[in-house]
Design a protein around this motif. Structure first.
Motif, PDB file in Angstrom:
ATOM      1  N   ASP B 157      42.346  53.222  21.960  1.00 24.24           N
ATOM      2  CA  ASP B 157      42.365  53.217  23.422  1.00 24.24           C
ATOM      3  C   ASP B 157      43.269  54.341  23.904  1.00 24.24           C
ATOM      4  N   ASN B 158      42.728  55.532  23.852  1.00 19.58           N
ATOM      5  CA  ASN B 158      43.530  56.702  24.166  1.00 19.58           C
ATOM      6  C   ASN B 158      44.004  56.729  25.608  1.00 19.58           C
ATOM      7  N   ARG B 159      43.144  56.282  26.505  1.00 16.36           N
ATOM      8  CA  ARG B 159      43.499  56.373  27.911  1.00 16.36           C
ATOM      9  C   ARG B 159      44.663  55.439  28.241  1.00 16.36           C
ATOM     10  N   ALA B 160      44.505  54.178  27.869  1.00 21.70           N
ATOM     11  CA  ALA B 160      45.578  53.224  28.162  1.00 21.70           C
ATOM     12  C   ALA B 160      46.851  53.594  27.417  1.00 21.70           C
ATOM     13  N   GLY B 161      46.694  54.016  26.182  1.00 18.93           N
ATOM     14  CA  GLY B 161      47.866  54.398  25.396  1.00 18.93           C
ATOM     15  C   GLY B 161      48.604  55.570  26.025  1.00 18.93           C
ATOM     16  N   SER B 162      47.849  56.551  26.476  1.00 19.92           N
ATOM     17  CA  SER B 162      48.482  57.727  27.074  1.00 19.92           C
ATOM     18  C   SER B 162      49.180  57.368  28.375  1.00 19.92           C
ATOM     19  N   ALA B 163      48.533  56.506  29.128  1.00 21.67           N
ATOM     20  CA  ALA B 163      49.159  56.079  30.382  1.00 21.67           C
ATOM     21  C   ALA B 163      50.476  55.370  30.076  1.00 21.67           C
TER      22      ALA B 163
END
Lengths: 340, 340
Positions: B157-163
């Motif tokens: 989950d790149n998006r949530a992780g990056s956020a």
DNA sequence: CTGTTAGCGCGTTCAA
DNA sequence: TTGAACGCGCTAACAG
């Protein structure tokens, strides 16, 4: 999946002609075009398995390394792949985990595949090469010598390099230098420990105290345990020679945890610490010729595959010791930066 | 190299019986023994090429990754190999270098080998999977989604992780956070940049300034250049979100060279910095589930190889964000230590 | 230059 | 349970 027969039928030629087109033999321009057109239409790709069976030759090189997660070996592998690809070979990766049984299993598989050749880092001096030798599958040993000098080898000059790396610490003013190296019977580990001992002898005029040399597995946790053992000595060392990158990582980790950093304690890592690039100032890092090892090994193997028939060769690549901390100490007062 | 015919002759049975012995069919104990004995004597190993040709099935899994020298991918590969081996498959390594042409070339080779299945990190959203799809060779995409959702995918989950990683910087008191991410059209790069933007929006109530987001190649030098560009801004950021380990390495390198370290500037690396374990305190490092990605991909592929016939699946693995600097900041005032 | 044919080593029918 | 015979897809040998 289309076969040459279907292509042949569509192109109005014989299967042999199709084969010739795909193998660069003499075929008239007109038929060549017809075959290519038919092949495109049918999305034909020659079946490599059938080709291998018929030709009694494969286009795969087996690369057997102890640890795919060690950047030293991946750099080697990368070099091998670059050269192999250029000659039309694919690389099959075999991770031995330093386990002689897995190694043997992979050798058996490689021989029954059968592959065009094998490049391997032998897991120990007891590795058995009878299978490939018997089946006449070329083997090149890299990074560690072939058992009994049975096949070509290309290695780094671990002994001289280690001695030079240890000398660095003496020159920096340290006098009691511990050694953390890999398992007994693993050639690189033996050689590096020997290089350290040589340098100690040269600097002190006496054999190193036996308790200053610790042999362990080539792992981070091995490095940690060995470092703790050295620190717990009645007379602990004032510097540590770590025989590979994982051992050095473990050592640095424990030393950092104990608040001990250069110049209070000297450290040299024999082999690059990859990617992260940041090590505290004062930690020496030597560069091992990983890529060069891979390139030479691949070259030698390709020569053998092409039929070169000379006695087993042995090449020793020099280890260049930089005398700067971490290779680039000028950058910053607190950190050295290691080349990526 | 002995064949079943020679073994058969020596054992006094038919070739078919030899074959049966080596494939676990019903053969009388007496003949089984005779065959095994003869096989041992002749050092017979079944020829895998012939077996593949006959069975129309291979025992090789192709693993296509962008960069074998990136520990993130080797960890994935390692996991794949572990599972594949347990099921009797070997892993063929294919290094694409993020080059769509090489990728295509490898796909062609894999299809004409032909391999049992393919696990790949697609080099871009334009990757073409027609070849394997047509030939019914199972494919699983890992780390980046399959183009058009054509085949199974497993991603983090790149998006949530990056956020979440970006939020860490806001919580640490930084307010103007730059983003360095990979190339456009590369899914992970897009997703991570999007995650960063989301976090900025949530924290500031406004869209991030466009000049704060730099897209470059996933390399150390890319990270260096991007960092220099950010620092040269009229209003430079006070913290940097680096979308992968190589970018972070480049960023750290430039920042260290400029004498800028936390807390003066905030840094978060999305993805582990391997092996060396030493990063200056204050650098946040998130852990990506590389091994888990490999395990899931291998599992899904093996299911497909065994004939599972369901629509393309998609799995998203969570990214766990540790809120400690470098995972282990308690060790030392000057260094954080990252798990190996 | 081209077509026909045989066989690489094995697994799998089909009959016995 | 066993053996004889065929063919996986391709290339090499031999004719023409």
């Amino acid at each position: 999946m289309a076969t040459i027969y279907e292509v042949a039928k569509l192109a109005g030629v014989s299967p042999a002609t199709v084969s010739r087109v795909f193998n660069g033999m003499g075929v008239s321009e007109q038929k060549t075009l017809a075959v290519r057109e038919a092949a495109r239409e049918l999305r034909f790709t020659p079946n490599r398995t059938a080709r291998s069976l018929r030709r009694q030759a494969s286009e795969v090189i087996a690369m057997m390394i102890p640890d795919i997660e060690n950047p030293f070996f991946t750099a080697m592998t990368r070099a091998v792949e670059d050269l192999a690809r250029a000659d039309g070979y694919s690389v099959m990766l075999c991770n031995t985990d330093e386990d002689p049984e897995r190694e043997q299993e992979y050798l058996r598989a490689a021989v029954s595949d059968p592959v065009a050749g094998i490049i391997m880092v032998p897991s120990s001096k007891t590795a058995r090469l009878d299978l490939p030798l018997e089946r006449r599958v070329p083997v090149v040993c890299v990074h560690r010598r072939a058992p009994n000098g049975a096949v070509d080898s290309v290695v780094a000059d671990n002994r001289a390099g280690s001695a030079a790396a240890t000398r660095l610490l003496f020159e920096a003013g340290y006098s009691r230098i511990g050694c953390i190296s890999g398992p007994e019977l693993v050639e690189t580990a033996d050689e590096r420990a020997a290089g350290w001992a040589t340098a100690v002898r040269a600097a002190t005029g006496a054999d190193p105290a036996p308790e200053l040399s610790v042999r362990t597995t080539y792992t981070v946790s091995g490095g940690e345990q060995a470092t703790r053992a050295l620190l717990a000595l009645p007379e602990p060392p004032d510097a540590i020679f770590a025989a590979n990158n994982k051992l050095a990582s473990g050592a640095i980790r424990v030393l950092a945890g104990a608040g001990m950093m250069p110049p209070r304690i000297g450290i040299v890592s024999f082999g690059g610490l990859p990617l992260v690039l940041l090590v505290p100032a004062g930690i020496h890092v030597t560069h091992l010729p990983s890529r060069e090892l891979g390139l030479r090994a691949a070259t030698m193997l390709l020569e053998r595959i092409q039929g070169l028939d000379v006695p087993a060769r042995e090449e020793v690549l020099p280890v260049v010791i930089s005398d700067e901390d971490s290779g680039l100490s000028q950058l910053d007062g607190h950190f050295g930066v290691l080349d990526a």
